[in-house]
Design an enzyme around this catalytic site. Structure first.
Site, short mmCIF file in Angstrom:
data_model
loop_
_atom_site.label_atom_id
_atom_site.label_comp_id
_atom_site.label_asym_id
_atom_site.label_seq_id
_atom_site.Cartn_x
_atom_site.Cartn_y
_atom_site.Cartn_z
CG ASP A 178 4.91 12.46 3.77
OD1 ASP A 178 5.80 12.62 2.93
OD2 ASP A 178 4.59 11.52 4.32
CB CYS A 204 -17.70 20.42 4.51
SG CYS A 204 -17.13 18.90 4.41
CB CYS A 239 -6.67 14.70 4.57
SG CYS A 239 -4.90 15.28 3.28
CE1 TYR A 263 1.25 0.44 4.16
CE2 TYR A 263 0.11 -1.17 4.39
CZ TYR A 263 0.55 -0.17 5.16
OH TYR A 263 1.43 -0.93 6.27
#
Length: 435
Positions: free
Chosen positions: A294, A335, A348, A24
């Protein structure tokens, strides 16, 4: 939005190079971005010194955190990190420098652990549960299991009293066994547990020069077979929370639980996924290339190279600031009116490729899970907040819950006499215990 005063930089001194080959992993294919580094993958001493000096200079407070990840950082060898510690002392001035180090543990030995202990490194060890749940995806380059070596690493860290936490990827196989995973992590001595839910999307057509795992903007992509079903992560968290809230408050720290309690208490989350904005948790590749995040190591999100400009300048650039603002500004209407926006903030941005219940795009894949968890834990979070506001410990909630449930059992049984053994298991008479 004001310019940031500090930043966090995660350094990858080996880039995407690793000594295991997880099915993964989203790092390994990033080798395509740096084909010239197949034989020159190590971070140079020049880049190491620039990273440490610039990171310290970029922090406006007195605490500097240097984070080492990969790939696998132990491949650099111990001497590299001894240099890193020396350089930290050289440039720290009056600031305090702390080091954190994420590893799969396969190369750890007594020398590594003595070094970690001597310099107070916080070590994050990657392990996904018992052998069958860990080894189904976490294999070495020869396709062999990694569990036994990871467990040896745990014992070494404990032998040398090194502070460590565990980093567990929640994937399609272990998500259905939450109680087993949690009990395993407790049994190996982990008191600080991080769960990371796995979802990656795979392009339907991949050209030689393109990455297989894609960002939300790629329409022609499908969720990978190892990803967690959208709702099941919430069920996983709820099952573990029900154990934790009755047995482990104040003893075991789970990142998702701590983050949620912080949000309920009106403080910022310690998980970047749930921060209102982002963009200042940067990722540094081995050659000095600096990225917004990242999870966004893609050409579009390259800020530049630290040999061209300092980290502080990149951190305060319009690109970095806009990247962070986009997280809030691109929230859809569902949201924005959600009851739990204060705790989630849309999650995220990389996971916003789903469609909301009312059909709006740019919705978080894990929305069902987050809502399920926030709803399930809301009452407990309120009670813990009430205790904190009274300068009391959330541990009291654990005692209260156990007492309430004991009372309920006693009421239902109607068979506990004053001289009977107490149902709580103390082996005392009921009249001298809970009675």
């Amino acid at each position: 939005m004001q310019a940031p005063t500090s930043c966090h930089v995660m350094a990858k001194p080996t880039g995407s190079v690793c000594n295991i080959d997880c099915d993964y992993c989203f790092y390994l294919e990033k080798e395509k971005l740096y084909p010239d580094r197949q034989n020159k993958w190590r971070m140079s001493d020049e880049t190491l010194e620039a990273y440490i000096r610039q990171t310290i200079e970029a922090q406006k407070n007195d605490l500097v955190q240097l984070t080492w990840q990969g790939g696998e950082p132990t491949l650099m060898g111990l001497e590299f990190f001894q240099k890193a510690v020396s350089l930290s002392a050289k440039y720290a001035g009056k600031k305090t420098v702390e080091h954190s180090f994420q590893t799969n543990g396969l190369l750890l030995n007594d020398d590594w652990c003595r070094f970690f202990k001597q310099h107070s490194f916080l070590v994050g060890l990657s392990i996904d549960g018992p052998a069958d749940l860990n080894d189904c995806y976490r294999k070495n380059r020869a396709g062999k299991p990694t569990y036994a070596k990871a467990l040896e690493a745990v014992e070494l860290l404990k032998k040398h009293n090194v502070d460590f936490n565990t980093l567990t990827v929640v994937h399609r196989k272990n998500v259905s066994q939450p109680e087993r995973v949690y009990q395993f992590l407790k049994n190996i001595g982990s008191t600080h547990i991080q769960f990371t839910p796995l979802v990656e999307r795979e392009a339907r057509e991949v050209k030689d020069d393109r990455l297989r795992l894609v960002l939300p903007s790629e329409a022609l992509a499908d969720v990978t077979e190892w990803s967690v079903p959208a709702r099941q992560y919430g069920e996983f968290l709820n099952a573990i929370f029900d154990l934790w809230v009755r047995k482990d408050i104040g003893r075991i720290y789970v990142n998702m639980f701590d983050s949620t309690l912080s949000s309920w208490f009106g403080e910022s989350s310690n998980i970047c996924h749930f921060a209102p904005t982002c963009g200042h948790a940067l990722a540094l590749e081995a050659n000095g290339d600096l990225y917004n995040c990242d999870h966004y190591v893609y050409p579009k999100h390259l800020l530049g190279n630290i040999h061209d400009k300092p980290i502080e300048e990149y951190n305060t650039s319009s690109q970095a600031i806009q990247f962070g603002k986009d997280k809030q500004e691109t929230l859809n209407a569902d949201c924005k009116r959600c009851t739990y926006k204060f705790a989630c903030n849309g999650g995220c941005s990389k996971h916003r490729f789903a469609v909301s219940p009312s059909g709006l795009p740019n919705h978080n894949y894990f929305c069902q899970s987050y809502r399920l968890f926030f709803e399930h834990t809301a009452t407990y979070m309120r009670e813990m907040c009430d205790l904190l506001k009274q300068d009391r410990s959330p541990v009291e909630l654990m005692w209260t819950l156990n007492y309430r449930e004991l009372e309920t059992r006693i009421t239902k049984s109607n068979s506990v006499g004053r001289n009977s053994l107490c149902p709580c298991g103390s082996e005392k008479k009921y009249k001298r215990c809970c009675g």
